[in-house]
Enzyme design. Structure first.
Site, short mmCIF file in Angstrom:
data_model
loop_
_atom_site.label_atom_id
_atom_site.label_comp_id
_atom_site.label_asym_id
_atom_site.label_seq_id
_atom_site.Cartn_x
_atom_site.Cartn_y
_atom_site.Cartn_z
N TRP A 1 14.57 14.07 39.01
CA TRP A 1 15.05 12.70 38.81
C TRP A 1 15.52 12.24 40.19
O TRP A 1 16.49 12.77 40.72
CB TRP A 1 16.19 12.67 37.80
CG TRP A 1 16.64 11.29 37.46
CD1 TRP A 1 16.14 10.48 36.48
CD2 TRP A 1 17.68 10.54 38.09
NE1 TRP A 1 16.80 9.28 36.47
CE2 TRP A 1 17.76 9.29 37.44
CE3 TRP A 1 18.56 10.79 39.14
CZ2 TRP A 1 18.67 8.30 37.80
CZ3 TRP A 1 19.47 9.81 39.51
CH2 TRP A 1 19.52 8.58 38.84
N ASN B 1 19.36 20.62 42.21
CA ASN B 1 19.81 19.57 41.30
C ASN B 1 21.20 19.17 41.76
O ASN B 1 22.10 20.00 41.78
CB ASN B 1 19.86 20.15 39.86
CG ASN B 1 20.58 19.23 38.89
OD1 ASN B 1 20.67 18.03 39.12
ND2 ASN B 1 21.08 19.80 37.82
N GLY B 2 21.34 17.91 42.17
CA GLY B 2 22.65 17.46 42.64
C GLY B 2 22.48 16.54 43.84
O GLY B 2 21.39 16.06 44.12
N HIS C 1 32.77 -17.44 22.67
CA HIS C 1 33.35 -17.52 24.02
C HIS C 1 32.29 -17.34 25.10
O HIS C 1 32.62 -17.01 26.22
CB HIS C 1 34.47 -16.48 24.17
CG HIS C 1 35.56 -16.70 23.17
ND1 HIS C 1 36.52 -17.67 23.32
CD2 HIS C 1 35.81 -16.09 21.98
CE1 HIS C 1 37.34 -17.64 22.27
NE2 HIS C 1 36.91 -16.69 21.44
N LYS D 1 20.57 1.33 22.68
CA LYS D 1 19.32 1.99 22.26
C LYS D 1 18.14 1.10 22.60
O LYS D 1 17.15 1.57 23.14
CB LYS D 1 19.30 2.28 20.74
CG LYS D 1 20.22 3.37 20.24
CD LYS D 1 19.88 4.76 20.69
CE LYS D 1 20.51 5.12 21.99
NZ LYS D 1 21.69 5.86 22.06
N GLU E 1 26.15 0.21 20.58
CA GLU E 1 25.22 1.34 20.56
C GLU E 1 23.79 0.87 20.23
O GLU E 1 22.82 1.33 20.83
CB GLU E 1 25.72 2.39 19.56
CG GLU E 1 24.83 3.59 19.35
CD GLU E 1 24.57 4.44 20.60
OE1 GLU E 1 25.19 4.19 21.65
OE2 GLU E 1 23.72 5.32 20.52
N CYS F 1 17.56 16.39 36.93
CA CYS F 1 16.70 17.42 37.52
C CYS F 1 16.88 18.71 36.73
O CYS F 1 17.97 19.04 36.28
CB CYS F 1 17.00 17.71 38.97
SG CYS F 1 16.79 16.31 40.06
N GLU G 1 17.57 0.83 26.52
CA GLU G 1 17.16 2.01 27.28
C GLU G 1 15.73 2.47 26.96
O GLU G 1 15.08 3.04 27.82
CB GLU G 1 18.17 3.16 27.17
CG GLU G 1 18.25 3.88 25.86
CD GLU G 1 19.29 5.01 25.89
OE1 GLU G 1 19.49 5.65 26.91
OE2 GLU G 1 19.90 5.24 24.83
N ARG H 1 15.42 16.18 31.60
CA ARG H 1 16.46 16.01 32.62
C ARG H 1 15.97 15.18 33.80
O ARG H 1 16.76 14.80 34.68
CB ARG H 1 16.91 17.38 33.15
CG ARG H 1 17.46 18.29 32.08
CD ARG H 1 17.77 19.63 32.66
NE ARG H 1 18.94 19.59 33.49
CZ ARG H 1 20.17 19.81 33.07
NH1 ARG H 1 20.38 20.10 31.81
NH2 ARG H 1 21.19 19.74 33.88
N LYS I 1 18.36 12.78 30.74
CA LYS I 1 19.23 13.12 29.62
C LYS I 1 20.65 13.47 30.06
O LYS I 1 21.62 12.98 29.49
CB LYS I 1 18.61 14.30 28.86
CG LYS I 1 19.36 14.72 27.63
CD LYS I 1 19.12 13.77 26.50
CE LYS I 1 19.90 14.13 25.27
NZ LYS I 1 20.04 12.96 24.38
#
Ligand code: AGP
Length: 612
Positions: free
Chosen positions: A73, A99-100, A508, A489, A485, A2, A492, A27, A607
């Site tokens: 968000w 925000n929170g 395995h 990428k 990584e 947010c 997401e 955000r 983000k």
């Protein structure tokens, strides 16, 4: 998560708020809203991106020199017009952006319902708006800031808030606990934002709020108190953010721009830190703690997501070169374990944003236990940067794409310098090897530029694999975190299920997934593991898997064996992560684009993860 903006001054507030929300959209972007105080308190809010809110407001009557805004968000309640912020209190006296997470919102709500409060949304924020109004209406002597302070004293959880009161027309009240807020001070005007990006074009004078600070912002001045109603003194900081870097330039997306910036950002990260004869690495922010680092028996590196992957690379480097034992932890796990930690330990916290809630909680725990804490952080003035006793900025510049790219390579560059500096100080590396490595570090940006020339080729590879359902990424040693990584990428931004594995682990379990539909992306430059990873590739090929290999340039053997190859320049293995990750970023980018995904703002993500 947010984004919050606010403006109080003489200018028309709406364009400032809308542009601020666009800057903060990374955000959270499921809905947005604006409240303007102009005789009346007018609230406009809409599900969807900020552009939809802008069109919605422009079609109506609006105006005012004071206002607050929010891009969301979702935490409590699905994305909808009703759940979008700002939230009005029941009698319309207050409106709040937040925000929170208010953790005790349901018990507070029950109490308010008993007081005949009625709710319009499913959010925890509306509970806070009503609680503020409840205190305000209890006593005619109470002003808006006292009502906010009383309400916040009952709240458990995290908040960055901005509040308008219909009856106090020249005032914005802002407060923070756990979620960042910065206030910009202009000439007779004030700006509020979750980070400095919406403020930088107007002023360089800012005040970062600390936890439990409440700011009372009026045209004739700005004061601070805390949740316990004690005065707090103002600490001015100077903002150094280049707003010119905040647009996409010639690129279609921020992510692509940021991938292409990496040769430059890697250079920025080591610039001024390598002595010209390569005899020394200077990390000024560590000076006061370096003696403790030298004595440490153990270093613990903590982060989330991509920053955690960088931490894993740090583990390989520090253990190999400085011969100090390293543990790497997810911040979200570390904070709730009962870690054995003490004053002889060094804890390094890595975060691009410096605002990740779990990483900050891990920092607080490490401090409580008496460990020496070091931050590796990109955002100047962020909470992590301000709360660590020592640290290194990564200098990657503002990263807007939700998928982290240049911040990762900058983090790895810092960790590489840290490991080598420590090794030299401990004399676990000879001076000539050290100097040769530093000299080679200075050539990495140019090698990065060469890799970027493969963009068109990578686009063609992306065409072939864009419709797959699963993908497997393999690497060994220091390149195993690079495989992780690469998989992160892809998943997401393209929503393809992707897993990163240590190549030696393939037998395995994951080998069961291999068939002619599965692309297996193997990070396989020439290094000490080369023969082993070639065997892994053979095993995948024997089961009809499609291998996309990242190889050292001119590696004929793998060029023949793999279905597709992307060549990277030869380098010392220490620097291979910095180079090998670039084609993986580009591959994910092109696949996501071809699938029609929103590359810069992938679904469900934000983000900075400022809530748990
Ligand atoms: C990276 O692409 C992700 N968006 C995410 O994993 C991110 O790295 C993580 O949330 C940590 O963020 P930080 O570095 O700002 O703490």
């Amino acid at each position: 998560m947010c984004g919050i903006v606010g403006y109080l001054g003489e200018k028309d507030a709406f364009p400032i708020l809308i542009n601020g929300l666009k800057r903060l959209e990374y955000r959270g972007y499921d809905s947005s809203g604006i409240a303007l105080l102009n005789g009346t308190l007018d609230v406009f809010k809409k599900k969807g991106k900020v552009a939809e809110l802008e069109n919605f407001v422009l079609g109506q009557k609006y105006g005012g020199n004071i206002g607050i805004g929010h891009t969301r968000w979702a935490t409590h309640g699905e994305p909808s017009d009703e759940n979008a912020h700002p939230h009005n209190s029941m009698n319309g006296i207050f409106t709040v952006v937040h925000n929170g997470i208010i953790e005790n919102y349901s018990s507070l709500k029950e109490d308010l319902v008993k007081q005949s409060y009625v709710f319009q949304s499913e959010t925890d924020t509306e509970v806070l708006a009503n609680l503020i109004e409840f205190f305000y209406e209890q006593d005619s002597e109470i002003n808006a800031e006292s009502a906010v302070q009383l309400a916040l004293s009952k709240v458990v959880g995290a908040y960055g808030i901005a509040v308008l009161c219909k009856n106090e027309k020249n005032k914005i009240i802002a407060a923070r606990k756990g979620s960042p807020l910065v206030i910009g001070i202009g000439n007779g005007e004030y700006y509020i934002a979750s980070d400095a990006s919406p403020i930088a074009e107007f002023t360089s004078q800012v005040v970062y709020l600390n936890d439990e600070d409440i700011a009372i912002i009026q045209k004739d001045g700005f004061t601070l108190k805390n949740v316990r109603n004690n005065p707090v003194s103002l600490k001015l900081s100077n903002l150094d953010l280049d707003v010119g870097k905040l647009d996409k330039g010639e690129f279609e997306h921020f992510m692509l721009k940021e991938i292409y910036e990496q040769p430059k950002t890697i250079e920025e990260t080591f610039r001024g830190r390598l002595k010209s004869d390569y005899s020394e690495i200077v990390l000024g922010g560590l000076l006061n703690v370096f003696p403790k680092v030298l004595e440490a028996q153990r270093i613990i590196i903590i982060g989330c997501g991509t920053s955690w992957h960088a931490a894993l690379i740090g583990e390989y480097l520090i253990e190999e070169y400085a011969q100090v034992s390293v543990e790497v932890e997810y911040a979200s796990e570390f904070r709730y374990r009962k870690p054995v930690l003490g004053k002889n330990d060094v804890v390094i916290l890595i975060s691009q944003s410096g605002e990740t809630a779990d990483t900050l909680a891990a920092l607080h725990l490490a401090k409580e236990k008496g460990a020496t804490v070091i931050g590796i952080c990109n955002v100047v003035g962020s909470t992590l940067a301000r709360e660590t006793e020592a640290g290194v900025y990564t200098h990657a510049g503002l990263e807007i794409g939700v998928a982290s790219t240049k911040a990762f390579t900058a983090q790895v560059t810092v960790l590489t310098m840290f490991a080598l500096k420590l090794a030299r100080a401990k004399e676990t590396i000879e001076l000539d090897e050290y100097q040769a490595l530093l000299q080679e570090l200075s050539t990495i940006p140019e090698k990065g530029r060469i890799i970027l020339q493969n963009n068109e080729k990578i686009k063609l590879i992306a065409e072939k694999y864009k419709d797959v359902i699963n993908a497997l990424y393999l690497g060994r040693g220091i390149l195993f975190p690079v495989a992780l990584e690469g998989a992160l990428k892809l998943k997401e931004i393209s929503y393809i299920h992707a897993e990163g594995y240590a190549a030696g682990e393939m037998k395995h379990g994951p080998i069961a997934l291999v068939d002619d539909n599965l692309p297996v992306i193997v990070v396989a430059p020439r290094d000490e593991y080369y023969e082993k990873i070639v065997s892994n590739i053979q095993e995948v090929k024997a089961r009809k898997g499609n291998v996309i290999a990242i190889v050292t340039e001119g590696d004929k053997r793998l060029i023949e064996l793999a279905n597709d190859c992307i060549e990277i320049p030869n380098s010392h293995p220490v620097f291979a992560p910095l180079l090998a990750v670039i084609p993986l970023q580009l591959l994910a980018y092109h696949i996501a684009l071809l699938r029609g995904c929103d590359v810069d703002q992938p679904r469900n993500l934000a983000k900075s993860v400022t809530v748990e």
